[in-house]
Design an enzyme around this catalytic site. Structure first.
Site, PDB file in Angstrom:
ATOM      1  N   HIS A 159       1.234   4.660  -2.489  1.00  0.00           N
ATOM      2  CA  HIS A 159       0.835   5.540  -3.524  1.00  0.00           C
ATOM      3  C   HIS A 159       2.156   6.218  -4.397  1.00  0.00           C
ATOM      4  O   HIS A 159       2.723   6.864  -3.531  1.00  0.00           O
ATOM      5  CB  HIS A 159      -0.100   6.650  -3.123  1.00  0.00           C
ATOM      6  CG  HIS A 159      -1.344   6.144  -2.749  1.00  0.00           C
ATOM      7  ND1 HIS A 159      -2.689   5.967  -3.302  1.00  0.00           N
ATOM      8  CD2 HIS A 159      -1.831   5.776  -1.315  1.00  0.00           C
ATOM      9  CE1 HIS A 159      -3.562   5.500  -2.346  1.00  0.00           C
ATOM     10  NE2 HIS A 159      -3.093   5.252  -1.210  1.00  0.00           N
ATOM     11  N   GLU A 186     -11.430   3.379   6.146  1.00  0.00           N
ATOM     12  CA  GLU A 186     -10.279   4.340   6.530  1.00  0.00           C
ATOM     13  C   GLU A 186     -11.012   5.708   7.468  1.00  0.00           C
ATOM     14  O   GLU A 186     -10.778   5.605   8.577  1.00  0.00           O
ATOM     15  CB  GLU A 186      -9.538   5.112   5.554  1.00  0.00           C
ATOM     16  CG  GLU A 186      -8.298   5.717   5.848  1.00  0.00           C
ATOM     17  CD  GLU A 186      -7.501   6.700   4.820  1.00  0.00           C
ATOM     18  OE1 GLU A 186      -8.410   6.698   3.599  1.00  0.00           O
ATOM     19  OE2 GLU A 186      -6.478   7.370   5.045  1.00  0.00           O
ATOM     20  N   HIS A 193       0.837  -1.178  -0.094  1.00  0.00           N
ATOM     21  CA  HIS A 193       0.148  -0.067   0.069  1.00  0.00           C
ATOM     22  C   HIS A 193       0.880   1.174  -0.134  1.00  0.00           C
ATOM     23  O   HIS A 193       1.136   1.799   0.984  1.00  0.00           O
ATOM     24  CB  HIS A 193      -0.914  -0.030   1.307  1.00  0.00           C
ATOM     25  CG  HIS A 193      -1.769   1.064   1.291  1.00  0.00           C
ATOM     26  ND1 HIS A 193      -3.269   1.074   2.065  1.00  0.00           N
ATOM     27  CD2 HIS A 193      -1.967   2.261   0.763  1.00  0.00           C
ATOM     28  CE1 HIS A 193      -3.726   2.146   2.083  1.00  0.00           C
ATOM     29  NE2 HIS A 193      -3.188   2.868   0.861  1.00  0.00           N
ATOM     30  N   ASP A 212       1.641   4.107   2.646  1.00  0.00           N
ATOM     31  CA  ASP A 212       0.585   4.807   2.285  1.00  0.00           C
ATOM     32  C   ASP A 212       1.224   6.257   1.304  1.00  0.00           C
ATOM     33  O   ASP A 212       1.418   6.035   0.143  1.00  0.00           O
ATOM     34  CB  ASP A 212      -0.227   5.546   3.224  1.00  0.00           C
ATOM     35  CG  ASP A 212      -1.602   5.769   2.735  1.00  0.00           C
ATOM     36  OD1 ASP A 212      -1.993   5.347   1.621  1.00  0.00           O
ATOM     37  OD2 ASP A 212      -2.471   6.021   3.567  1.00  0.00           O
ATOM     38  N   ASP A 213       1.713   7.110   1.929  1.00  0.00           N
ATOM     39  CA  ASP A 213       2.151   8.266   1.508  1.00  0.00           C
ATOM     40  C   ASP A 213       3.377   8.729   2.081  1.00  0.00           C
ATOM     41  O   ASP A 213       3.328   9.833   2.761  1.00  0.00           O
ATOM     42  CB  ASP A 213       1.121   9.392   1.153  1.00  0.00           C
ATOM     43  CG  ASP A 213       0.015   8.978   0.399  1.00  0.00           C
ATOM     44  OD1 ASP A 213      -0.201   8.972  -0.739  1.00  0.00           O
ATOM     45  OD2 ASP A 213      -1.193   8.468   1.178  1.00  0.00           O
ATOM     46  N   HIS A 224      -9.425   0.958  -1.125  1.00  0.00           N
ATOM     47  CA  HIS A 224      -9.552   1.576   0.132  1.00  0.00           C
ATOM     48  C   HIS A 224     -10.900   1.599   0.734  1.00  0.00           C
ATOM     49  O   HIS A 224     -11.815   1.993   0.392  1.00  0.00           O
ATOM     50  CB  HIS A 224      -9.269   2.863  -0.080  1.00  0.00           C
ATOM     51  CG  HIS A 224      -7.783   3.369  -0.337  1.00  0.00           C
ATOM     52  ND1 HIS A 224      -7.091   2.680  -1.423  1.00  0.00           N
ATOM     53  CD2 HIS A 224      -6.608   4.340   0.483  1.00  0.00           C
ATOM     54  CE1 HIS A 224      -5.731   3.119  -1.185  1.00  0.00           C
ATOM     55  NE2 HIS A 224      -5.677   3.908  -0.328  1.00  0.00           N
TER      56      HIS A 224
HETATM   57  N1  HPA Z   1      -6.646   7.324   1.215  1.00  0.00           N
HETATM   58  C1  HPA Z   1      -7.297   7.794   0.015  1.00  0.00           C
HETATM   59  N2  HPA Z   1      -6.726   7.984  -0.878  1.00  0.00           N
HETATM   60  C2  HPA Z   1      -5.611   8.250  -0.909  1.00  0.00           C
HETATM   61  C3  HPA Z   1      -4.598   7.919   0.256  1.00  0.00           C
HETATM   62  C4  HPA Z   1      -5.258   7.425   1.404  1.00  0.00           C
HETATM   63  O1  HPA Z   1      -4.833   7.039   2.591  1.00  0.00           O
HETATM   64  N3  HPA Z   1      -3.564   8.338  -0.193  1.00  0.00           N
HETATM   65  C5  HPA Z   1      -3.452   8.637  -1.331  1.00  0.00           C
HETATM   66  N4  HPA Z   1      -4.647   8.792  -1.812  1.00  0.00           N
HETATM   67 ZN    ZN Z   2      -3.598   4.546   0.645  1.00  0.00          ZN
END
Ligand code: HPA
Ligand code: ZN
Length: 326
Positions: free
Chosen positions: A16, A197, A14, A275-276, A194
């Site tokens: 991006h 969250e 996971h 994630d990012d 996703h």
């Molecule tokens: N959630 C939803 N969209 C996203 C995320 C996330 O954590 N990171 C990058 N796009």
């Molecule tokens: Zn994500």
């Protein structure tokens, strides 16, 4: 524990790719493409990375992605991440990309996919990192736009393993995308989404029952529905959990309050992910180290989640067998 985390080979499921754009590279690409950034310096950009929720992050994340214009930019972005992955002993990675963020700015789909794929090929040849690509639809855009994007994906199906769903979760339920996910699966793509969250536990049920996903990205809100927790454990549907992201976006107030140890104890297939990483203050190892300390995780917990990362990956079973650790 820190040494163990650093040394062990692991998979990331996971990440991006646009979220691995470090401010230093953002400034370099902005200069190369003559794009004006809303920040005057790398330090100013980093200071702006304070978020209240998912949407406040997405606003900055999409703004950052504006510097990605040509094939070389997507190559450099991906190569940058792969070098970081190598440092962290990541031996396999499954990378999300958000084509609509770029095609909406008139960047051709082929430019995006070629830049990323060429870097992944180099990653395999020069760094020994295997990878799969996952194309995400932006769920706050229309289903029609997702169908258009799927048509582009079909033309490059040799380079794309799975279809995912990201961006603003609230009021954009998985059910909205059932028709386009049906076609994606008919075309041979695997699916992920996703869900849970920021959104409710029911979105996780929808992702499973309507989108037929192989994994849930995040999924931590499953805790609100005991039947769902049992189902995820019984079917071993993996959750790709992102601890530092969850605290930065205020899904949990602190790492100490994160529920992943609880879910692990209930037998769920939990994996750790970044994630990012350029926006949330850490790559995969930093996520492992921070959550290990906050939740007093044991060596066995860490090894279990690393093996879960191999098990939950889209590698074939022979490839997985070679990766499992003792
Ligand atoms: N959630 C939803 N969209 C996203 C995320 C996330 O954590 N990171 C990058 N796009
Ligand atoms: Zn994500």
């Amino acid at each position: 524990m820190k040494t163990l985390i650093k040394q062990l080979p692991k998979a990331e499921l996971h990440i991006h790719i646009e979220g691995s754009l470090e401010p230093e590279l953002m400034f370099k690409l902005a200069q190369r493409n003559h794009i004006k950034l809303p920040f005057n310096s790398v330090e100013e950009a980093k200071q702006a990375y304070q978020f209240n929720d998912l949407q406040s992050f997405l606003n900055i994340y999409y703004q950052g992605a504006n510097v990605l214009c040509c094939e070389e930019d997507f190559y450099d972005l991906t190569w940058h991440y792969l070098q970081k992955a190598k440092e962290q002993n990541i031996c396999h990675t499954e990378i999300f990309f958000d084509p609509q963020t770029h095609t909406n700015r008139k960047v051709p789909f082929t430019v995006i996919i070629t830049g990323i794929s060429e870097a992944l090929k180099a990653g395999k040849e020069r760094l020994g990192i295997s990878s799969h690509l996952i194309l995400c639809f932006l769920r706050d855009l229309s289903v029609e736009s997702a169908f258009e994007t799927l048509n582009n994906a079909i033309k490059h199906s040799d380079k794309i393993k799975a279809i995912g769903l990201d961006s603003a979760e609230k009021n954009n339920p998985p059910s909205k995308f059932k028709p386009v996910f049906d076609q994606a699966r008919a075309e041979g793509f695997l699916t992920v989404a996703h869900a849970g969250e920021e959104g409710e536990a029911d979105y996780i049920w929808q992702a499973i029952n309507l989108l037929k996903v192989s994994r849930i990205d995040h999924g931590v809100r499953c805790i609100d529905d005991p039947q769902l927790v049992n189902y995820l454990a019984e079917k071993q549907i993996p959750l790709t959990v992102c601890p530092l992201s969850n605290v930065k976006l205020k899904v949990f107030n602190s790492l100490e309050e994160h529920n992943l140890k609880l879910l692990l104890e209930q037998g769920l297939c939990i994996t750790i992910n970044s994630d990012d990483p350029a926006y949330f203050g850490g790559y995969l190892n930093e996520n492992f180290m921070a959550i290990a300390e906050a939740l007093n995780l044991t060596e066995n917990d860490i090894k279990k989640m690393i093996n879960n990362s191999f098990k939950a990956s889209f590698l074939d079973s022979a490839e997985k067998e070679k990766l499992y650790i003792q």
